[in-house]
Motif scaffolding. Structure first.
Motif, PDB file in Angstrom:
ATOM      1  N   TYR A  52      -5.216  -1.493   7.406  1.00  0.00           N
ATOM      2  CA  TYR A  52      -4.255  -0.521   7.099  1.00  0.00           C
ATOM      3  C   TYR A  52      -3.573  -0.084   8.415  1.00  0.00           C
ATOM      4  O   TYR A  52      -2.203   0.001   8.631  1.00  0.00           O
ATOM      5  N   PHE A  53      -4.538   0.345   9.348  1.00  0.00           N
ATOM      6  CA  PHE A  53      -4.182   0.849  10.633  1.00  0.00           C
ATOM      7  C   PHE A  53      -3.432  -0.053  11.481  1.00  0.00           C
ATOM      8  O   PHE A  53      -2.363   0.323  12.141  1.00  0.00           O
ATOM      9  N   THR A  54      -3.816  -1.304  11.331  1.00  0.00           N
ATOM     10  CA  THR A  54      -3.022  -2.160  12.171  1.00  0.00           C
ATOM     11  C   THR A  54      -1.651  -2.512  11.692  1.00  0.00           C
ATOM     12  O   THR A  54      -0.760  -2.620  12.422  1.00  0.00           O
ATOM     13  N   LEU A 147       3.370  -4.967  -4.761  1.00  0.00           N
ATOM     14  CA  LEU A 147       2.412  -5.632  -3.695  1.00  0.00           C
ATOM     15  C   LEU A 147       3.241  -6.592  -2.964  1.00  0.00           C
ATOM     16  O   LEU A 147       2.526  -6.809  -1.954  1.00  0.00           O
ATOM     17  N   ALA A 148       4.299  -7.188  -3.316  1.00  0.00           N
ATOM     18  CA  ALA A 148       5.248  -7.867  -2.592  1.00  0.00           C
ATOM     19  C   ALA A 148       6.332  -7.390  -2.037  1.00  0.00           C
ATOM     20  O   ALA A 148       6.913  -8.194  -1.231  1.00  0.00           O
ATOM     21  N   VAL A 155      -0.453  -3.418   1.560  1.00  0.00           N
ATOM     22  CA  VAL A 155      -1.878  -2.824   2.114  1.00  0.00           C
ATOM     23  C   VAL A 155      -2.064  -1.587   1.217  1.00  0.00           C
ATOM     24  O   VAL A 155      -3.415  -1.243   1.051  1.00  0.00           O
ATOM     25  N   PHE A 156      -1.159  -0.832   0.549  1.00  0.00           N
ATOM     26  CA  PHE A 156      -1.398   0.218  -0.167  1.00  0.00           C
ATOM     27  C   PHE A 156      -2.021  -0.279  -1.553  1.00  0.00           C
ATOM     28  O   PHE A 156      -3.171   0.416  -2.076  1.00  0.00           O
ATOM     29  N   TYR A 157      -1.729  -1.208  -2.154  1.00  0.00           N
ATOM     30  CA  TYR A 157      -2.247  -1.725  -3.387  1.00  0.00           C
ATOM     31  C   TYR A 157      -3.459  -2.690  -3.240  1.00  0.00           C
ATOM     32  O   TYR A 157      -4.555  -2.500  -4.110  1.00  0.00           O
ATOM     33  N   LEU A 158      -3.527  -2.899  -2.087  1.00  0.00           N
ATOM     34  CA  LEU A 158      -5.120  -3.745  -1.587  1.00  0.00           C
ATOM     35  C   LEU A 158      -6.161  -2.853  -1.585  1.00  0.00           C
ATOM     36  O   LEU A 158      -7.278  -2.931  -2.017  1.00  0.00           O
ATOM     37  N   THR A 159      -5.790  -1.758  -0.694  1.00  0.00           N
ATOM     38  CA  THR A 159      -6.925  -0.788  -0.432  1.00  0.00           C
ATOM     39  C   THR A 159      -7.076   0.007  -1.806  1.00  0.00           C
ATOM     40  O   THR A 159      -8.493   0.240  -2.070  1.00  0.00           O
ATOM     41  N   THR A 160      -6.271   0.644  -2.429  1.00  0.00           N
ATOM     42  CA  THR A 160      -6.500   1.215  -3.440  1.00  0.00           C
ATOM     43  C   THR A 160      -6.977   0.644  -4.805  1.00  0.00           C
ATOM     44  O   THR A 160      -7.552   1.103  -5.582  1.00  0.00           O
TER      45      THR A 160
END
Length: 220
Positions: A52-54, A147-148, A155-160
């Motif tokens: 996320y931060f990267t 997601l795409a 990154v939002f949908y992957l983390t949450t």
């Protein structure tokens, strides 16, 4: 001889079925195994935070645009729901540790509730949290964040999303723990241990979400 006599006296004065612990006792291996497993899960989420931060460092312009579309008050309310669920969970743990699997009085007599009732309330609050996430996803997709769609959406949908999967796993564990109280007449030490280690997992996903909430919704 005096020490042996004192130990014999201690055992003799112990309640029936109770064995006094010596100076060193073996730790519960189920609890230890759960903590080790949660440590590996912590590393998994650390990787998601790093991702996320990267990506945010690479695309600050995209973050400035997308974070403005987040509904922070709604996410805050949803976070409070999950945090409160950990309180109910811990009350259930207290009852489990004292060998009270279910209520001893009427349903609306909260003081008589056992582990089962507190875990049911925890399950309800956890389900509300998941429903809130789905509701938020629906609005974000309507606003074009998928997601795409771009790096932020991914990154939002992957983390949450991964966190939501972990919460769902915790809800299934609660159903198992609650169900076991209906299938046996005697509430065993193994069942109490299962309730306790489930609470470890639930508190873990709660703390992870607080970190995610602060990162995604507050540190824009």
């Amino acid at each position: 001889m005096a020490t042996a006599s004192a130990l014999t006296s201690n055992i003799a004065s112990s309640p029936p079925g109770h064995t006094p612990l010596g100076p060193v006792s073996r730790p519960n291996m189920v609890s230890v195994g759960t903590i080790v497993w949660l440590s590996s899960e912590l590393m998994f989420f650390a990787g998601l935070f790093a991702m996320y931060f990267t990506i945010r460092e690479v695309r600050p312009d995209l973050w400035a645009e997308r974070t403005a579309q987040l509904n922070v008050p709604f996410a805050t309310a949803n976070t409070i729901v999950l945090v409160i669920s950990s309180v109910w969970c811990q009350l259930g743990v207290y009852k489990a540790e004292h060998g009270q699997p279910s209520r001893t009085g009427k349903l609306f007599d909260i003081g008589s509730w056992g582990m089962r009732e507190w875990y049911v309330v925890t399950y309800i609050f956890g389900s509300v949290f998941i429903a809130g996430q789905v509701f938020e996803y629906a609005h974000l997709v309507h606003d074009g964040i998928t997601l795409a769609s771009d790096g932020y959406g991914s990154v939002f949908y992957l983390t949450t999303g991964f966190h939501g999967m972990h919460v769902t796993g915790g809800l299934l564990a609660f159903l198992l723990i609650i169900g076991r109280t209906f299938t046996t007449r005697h509430y065993s030490h193994a069942q109490a241990t299962g309730a306790v280690v489930t609470s470890y997992y639930w508190h873990f996903v709660d703390v992870v979400w607080i970190a995610l909430f602060a990162t995604i919704y507050l540190l824009k």
